[in-house]
Design an enzyme around this catalytic site. Structure first.
Site, PDB file in Angstrom:
ATOM      1  N   ARG A  27       0.820  -1.213   0.000  1.00 30.71           N
ATOM      2  CA  ARG A  27       0.000   0.000   0.000  1.00 30.71           C
ATOM      3  C   ARG A  27       0.854   1.265   0.000  1.00 30.71           C
ATOM      4  O   ARG A  27       0.352   2.351  -0.254  1.00 30.71           O
ATOM      5  CB  ARG A  27      -0.898   0.025   1.245  1.00 30.71           C
ATOM      6  CG  ARG A  27      -1.942  -1.075   1.266  1.00 30.71           C
ATOM      7  CD  ARG A  27      -2.561  -1.186   2.644  1.00 30.71           C
ATOM      8  NE  ARG A  27      -3.285   0.004   3.018  1.00 30.71           N
ATOM      9  CZ  ARG A  27      -4.601   0.156   2.923  1.00 30.71           C
ATOM     10  NH1 ARG A  27      -5.330  -0.835   2.466  1.00 30.71           N
ATOM     11  NH2 ARG A  27      -5.187   1.261   3.295  1.00 30.71           N
ATOM     12  N   TRP A  74       1.963   6.136   6.349  1.00 28.05           N
ATOM     13  CA  TRP A  74       2.328   6.929   5.159  1.00 28.05           C
ATOM     14  C   TRP A  74       2.147   8.368   5.583  1.00 28.05           C
ATOM     15  O   TRP A  74       1.035   8.826   5.821  1.00 28.05           O
ATOM     16  CB  TRP A  74       1.396   6.546   4.012  1.00 28.05           C
ATOM     17  CG  TRP A  74       1.728   7.136   2.683  1.00 28.05           C
ATOM     18  CD1 TRP A  74       2.644   6.671   1.785  1.00 28.05           C
ATOM     19  CD2 TRP A  74       1.122   8.284   2.073  1.00 28.05           C
ATOM     20  NE1 TRP A  74       2.646   7.456   0.665  1.00 28.05           N
ATOM     21  CE2 TRP A  74       1.716   8.453   0.813  1.00 28.05           C
ATOM     22  CE3 TRP A  74       0.136   9.179   2.472  1.00 28.05           C
ATOM     23  CZ2 TRP A  74       1.370   9.479  -0.050  1.00 28.05           C
ATOM     24  CZ3 TRP A  74      -0.221  10.203   1.610  1.00 28.05           C
ATOM     25  CH2 TRP A  74       0.404  10.347   0.360  1.00 28.05           C
ATOM     26  N   ASN A 100      -5.697   5.252  10.607  1.00 28.21           N
ATOM     27  CA  ASN A 100      -5.621   5.654   9.191  1.00 28.21           C
ATOM     28  C   ASN A 100      -6.599   6.795   8.988  1.00 28.21           C
ATOM     29  O   ASN A 100      -7.695   6.755   9.542  1.00 28.21           O
ATOM     30  CB  ASN A 100      -6.077   4.512   8.269  1.00 28.21           C
ATOM     31  CG  ASN A 100      -5.127   3.354   8.254  1.00 28.21           C
ATOM     32  OD1 ASN A 100      -4.095   3.374   8.908  1.00 28.21           O
ATOM     33  ND2 ASN A 100      -5.484   2.309   7.522  1.00 28.21           N
ATOM     34  N   GLY A 101      -6.254   7.766   8.161  1.00 37.79           N
ATOM     35  CA  GLY A 101      -7.176   8.871   7.898  1.00 37.79           C
ATOM     36  C   GLY A 101      -6.590  10.183   8.390  1.00 37.79           C
ATOM     37  O   GLY A 101      -5.403  10.260   8.728  1.00 37.79           O
ATOM     38  N   GLU A 481      -2.389   7.213 -20.076  1.00 37.46           N
ATOM     39  CA  GLU A 481      -2.109   6.107 -19.146  1.00 37.46           C
ATOM     40  C   GLU A 481      -0.670   5.605 -19.331  1.00 37.46           C
ATOM     41  O   GLU A 481       0.018   5.301 -18.355  1.00 37.46           O
ATOM     42  CB  GLU A 481      -3.136   4.980 -19.375  1.00 37.46           C
ATOM     43  CG  GLU A 481      -2.857   3.663 -18.668  1.00 37.46           C
ATOM     44  CD  GLU A 481      -2.791   3.749 -17.149  1.00 37.46           C
ATOM     45  OE1 GLU A 481      -3.065   4.814 -16.571  1.00 37.46           O
ATOM     46  OE2 GLU A 481      -2.401   2.741 -16.538  1.00 37.46           O
ATOM     47  N   GLU A 488       5.230   6.923 -12.976  1.00 39.00           N
ATOM     48  CA  GLU A 488       5.041   6.319 -11.646  1.00 39.00           C
ATOM     49  C   GLU A 488       6.159   5.373 -11.254  1.00 39.00           C
ATOM     50  O   GLU A 488       6.647   5.424 -10.130  1.00 39.00           O
ATOM     51  CB  GLU A 488       3.789   5.432 -11.662  1.00 39.00           C
ATOM     52  CG  GLU A 488       2.498   6.078 -11.431  1.00 39.00           C
ATOM     53  CD  GLU A 488       1.418   5.025 -11.397  1.00 39.00           C
ATOM     54  OE1 GLU A 488       0.856   4.838 -10.328  1.00 39.00           O
ATOM     55  OE2 GLU A 488       1.133   4.390 -12.441  1.00 39.00           O
ATOM     56  N   LYS A 603      -1.014   2.622  -2.618  1.00 38.82           N
ATOM     57  CA  LYS A 603      -1.921   1.827  -3.453  1.00 38.82           C
ATOM     58  C   LYS A 603      -3.356   2.304  -3.345  1.00 38.82           C
ATOM     59  O   LYS A 603      -4.071   2.386  -4.316  1.00 38.82           O
ATOM     60  CB  LYS A 603      -1.819   0.353  -3.036  1.00 38.82           C
ATOM     61  CG  LYS A 603      -2.662  -0.582  -3.885  1.00 38.82           C
ATOM     62  CD  LYS A 603      -2.161  -0.612  -5.308  1.00 38.82           C
ATOM     63  CE  LYS A 603      -3.075  -1.387  -6.245  1.00 38.82           C
ATOM     64  NZ  LYS A 603      -2.796  -1.067  -7.648  1.00 38.82           N
TER      65      LYS A 603
HETATM   66  C1  F6R Z   1      -1.930   4.428 -11.099  1.00 43.98           C
HETATM   67  C2  F6R Z   1      -2.777   4.149  -9.966  1.00 43.98           C
HETATM   68  C3  F6R Z   1      -3.580   5.267  -9.408  1.00 43.98           C
HETATM   69  C4  F6R Z   1      -5.005   4.782  -9.144  1.00 43.98           C
HETATM   70  C5  F6R Z   1      -5.822   5.874  -8.451  1.00 43.98           C
HETATM   71  C6  F6R Z   1      -7.254   5.453  -8.238  1.00 43.98           C
HETATM   72  O1  F6R Z   1      -1.228   3.296 -11.509  1.00 43.98           O
HETATM   73  O2  F6R Z   1      -2.834   3.052  -9.482  1.00 43.98           O
HETATM   74  O3  F6R Z   1      -3.576   6.363 -10.249  1.00 43.98           O
HETATM   75  O4  F6R Z   1      -5.585   4.420 -10.353  1.00 43.98           O
HETATM   76  O5  F6R Z   1      -5.239   6.164  -7.211  1.00 43.98           O
HETATM   77  O6  F6R Z   1      -7.328   4.308  -7.435  1.00 43.98           O
HETATM   78  P1  F6R Z   1      -8.622   3.412  -7.420  1.00 43.98           P
HETATM   79  O7  F6R Z   1      -8.767   2.808  -8.766  1.00 43.98           O
HETATM   80  O8  F6R Z   1      -8.364   2.395  -6.342  1.00 43.98           O
HETATM   81  O9  F6R Z   1      -9.777   4.302  -7.083  1.00 43.98           O
END
Ligand code: F6R
Length: 608
Positions: A27, A74, A100-101, A481, A488, A603
């Site tokens: 994460r 984090w 968390n938060g 993308e 990234e 993540k």
């Molecule tokens: C890029 C990536 C992020 C997620 C974004 C949304 O590789 O993983 O840009 O796409 O943080 O995350 P979700 O899809 O979990 O809402």
């Protein structure tokens, strides 16, 4: 983002917690810590850096106890340091709390507590929670947490133990996921199923403004207003091997290679080939309204947003519906005024992205109907939407999203096809679409078979510090993308542009040191893309083309060629993104980056 794992039961907590923390590593985090209790004795330890550092600090120590809480942090408030790592304690070191938060009103609470003489030991907002629980404690830990919940604004998933309440862990949530795991050996609580899937697949999702008391004998849930809640356990489908590398050097590569399977999972049981119509049970609760929908707004972040951008073109091709795609983080600030029968569709891998959730809640306030396409079963987005479709793609561990992107494109196409078939799309077009969807897994395999070739291209260009990605129409979002993936994981600067925009600015950058990835399959944009490639070549820019197999014209024009099999124009993105993913992966690998956990990234982004 931060991660939580807690255990209470018959086993020793230490190894379960350390193992859980390792499962949460993906994460993204910068420090970690845990607290384990035996009777009134509580051992705790915190460390900056990898979990291995925490393990090193406690190796040789005799830490016993079958109750414990553990956390990966984090950093948001205060730099990554041992003092800022969790657990945090109250003044008397009776309370140990992980969180968390973000507590939004932490400064005013901090000032109030400081006036009472309380000395803070960290820069975090979390310490406020620990101090408040300590202040509010009057014999009942759950009541102290309940009162604390009423005093704080913002988001939390938290877990607390108290020295004078030997058998309990109290957990609470508002806006940040917390899941209880139930096993014969005891109870777990985690922010993420992956932290406990080795021990149990039976889970109960805590909902916002609920808290739960966990003991070795069971758990009870109640609301912030003390109303008891009964909730059945659910069984998660994730397997232990889903979160293992199985011979791959990185999860990102493993997940790129899983795409033939994850696309099959996205369409399995969802196609009626003879009728040319998908069957989507998950949206049946809103089907009558959805059939009449003429306005769809897709909200998402990051890679999921780019999937939405492809989705817009697919819906426009297959249906009569107007589609808008909005970055969830901006959507809330728009003056929202939806035509009647508008649907909002949230796209999210995790189902927990704070911005996407906030966008949904704003749309709900304006009476829009809510759909969610998520991978995280039982996640917040799946619970806050009226209906939706799951990816069924298994956990995505690599921070960079890959397999979920192609899975999202697949299920977006299924929905567009279903709606299109109830509008103007013919049986022939429906049958053709289903046939093409079924071919995708094998077609992706043929792209994966070019991995060595793509690696060789990456080896040639990975030292270039600026890259451009170009595409048009269905493949414009693939350019964005592709650029996002590269930056990234490799930290190379890359820009994704609509190819038609190149001459309005980016063309100034073209030079022999700046590679351009041109996504140029054979579709109605082909000739225009060829003109763009000519413009780059006349300025001596190297071009890596992702083009349809057997395209002789392009092979003579570009420096490098990666071929994708022919498919329907609106399915090209599902194929053309795969070389982009591999290019990003191999560049990062040559640059020796931490591919699965790129710096600063998380993540699941559970803060706005
Ligand atoms: C890029 C990536 C992020 C997620 C974004 C949304 O590789 O993983 O840009 O796409 O943080 O995350 P979700 O899809 O979990 O809402």
């Amino acid at each position: 983002m931060c991660g939580i794992i807690c255990y209470v039961g018959d086993k020793q907590a230490r190894s379960i917690l350390l193992d859980g923390l390792k499962q949460l590593e993906y994460r993204g985090y910068d420090s970690s810590g845990f607290a384990v209790r035996e009777g009134i004795h509580i051992d705790h330890c915190r460390a900056v850096g990898k979990i291995a550092e925490l393990e090193r600090k406690v190796s040789g120590l005799d830490i016993k106890g079958s109750i414990g809480i553990a956390h990966t942090r984090w950093a948001t408030h205060g730099e990554p340091s041992e003092e800022n790592a969790h657990p945090h304690t109250d003044q008397d070191e009776n309370v140990f709390l992980i969180h968390n938060g973000i507590v939004e009103n932490y400064l005013s609470i901090k000032k109030r507590l400081q006036k009472k003489g309380i000395v803070f030991r960290s820069e975090t907002d979390t310490e406020i929670l620990a101090q408040l629980v300590g202040q509010n404690f009057d014999g009942s830990l759950s009541e102290a947490v309940r009162k604390t919940m009423s005093q704080v604004e913002g988001t939390f998933g938290m877990a607390v133990i108290h020295r004078n309440v030997p058998d309990e862990i109290v957990v609470a949530r508002r806006g940040s996921p917390l899941i209880i795991g139930v096993s014969d050996d005891g109870l777990f609580a985690a922010s993420d199923v992956s932290a406990m899937v080795r021990y149990t697949k039976k889970v109960v999702h805590l909902q916002d403004n609920e808290l739960a008391t966990l003991t070795a004998d069971g758990f009870s849930i109640s609301t912030a207003q003390a109303k008891p809640i009964e909730r059945d356990t659910e069984t998660v489908e994730w397997r232990v091997e889903d979160s293992e590398l199985n011979g791959f050097p990185h999860f990102m590569l493993k997940e790129i290679y899983e795409q033939p399977e994850t696309i099959k999972n996205a369409i399995r049981g969802r196609l009626e080939p003879g009728e040319g119509v998908p069957k989507l049970g998950g949206i049946m609760p809103v089907w009558e309204r959805l059939k009449a929908c003429r306005h769809l707004v897709i909200v998402a972040c990051g890679t999921s947003y780019y999937a939405g951008c492809v989705g817009r073109y697919v819906f426009e091709k297959l249906t009569e519906i107007d589609v808008e795609v909005e970055l969830a983080s901006e959507f809330r600030y728009r003056k929202l005024n939806f035509p009647p029968n508008t649907f909002i569709l949230a796209l999210s891998q995790s189902g927990e992205t704070a911005d996407t959730l906030a966008a949904l809640r704003e749309a709900k306030r304006k009476d829009a109907s809510l759909l969610g396409f998520v991978n995280g079963v039982g996640s917040s987005i799946s619970r806050e939407t009226e209906a939706g479709i799951y990816n069924h793609a298994g956990p995505e561990i690599g921070v960079a999203s890959t397999k979920i992107f192609t899975s999202q494109l697949t299920i977006l196409t299924l929905l567009a096809l279903l709606l299109g078939r109830h509008q103007n799309l013919s049986l022939t077009e429906g049958v053709e679409a289903i046939r093409a969807l079924q071919e995708l897994p094998d077609q992706i395999r043929t792209i994966l078979a070019q991995d060595n070739h793509i690696q060789a291209i990456a080896e040639k260009y990975y030292k270039s510090s600026n890259w451009l990605f170009l595409g048009r129409k269905f493949n414009y979002p693939i350019a964005m993308e592709g650029a996002l993936k590269l930056k990234e994981v490799s930290y190379i600067h890359a820009e994704g542009y609509a190819a038609g925009e190149m001459k309005h600015g980016p063309i100034a950058l073209i030079n022999p040191d700046m590679p351009t990835v041109a996504v140029v399959p054979k579709d109605d944009m082909y000739d225009k893309m060829i003109s763009n490639i000519h413009e780059i070549k006349s300025r001596k820019g190297p071009v890596i083309a992702i083009a349809t197999q057997g395209d002789d014209r392009i092979s003579e024009l570009v420096d490098e060629l990666i071929e994708i099999p022919p498919t329907l124009d609106y399915l090209n993105p599902i194929l053309s993104v795969v070389p982009c993913q591999l290019l990003a992966y191999h560049c990062a690998s040559f640059l020796k980056r931490d591919i699965d956990k790129p710096r600063n990234l998380a993540k699941s982004v559970t803060v706005e």
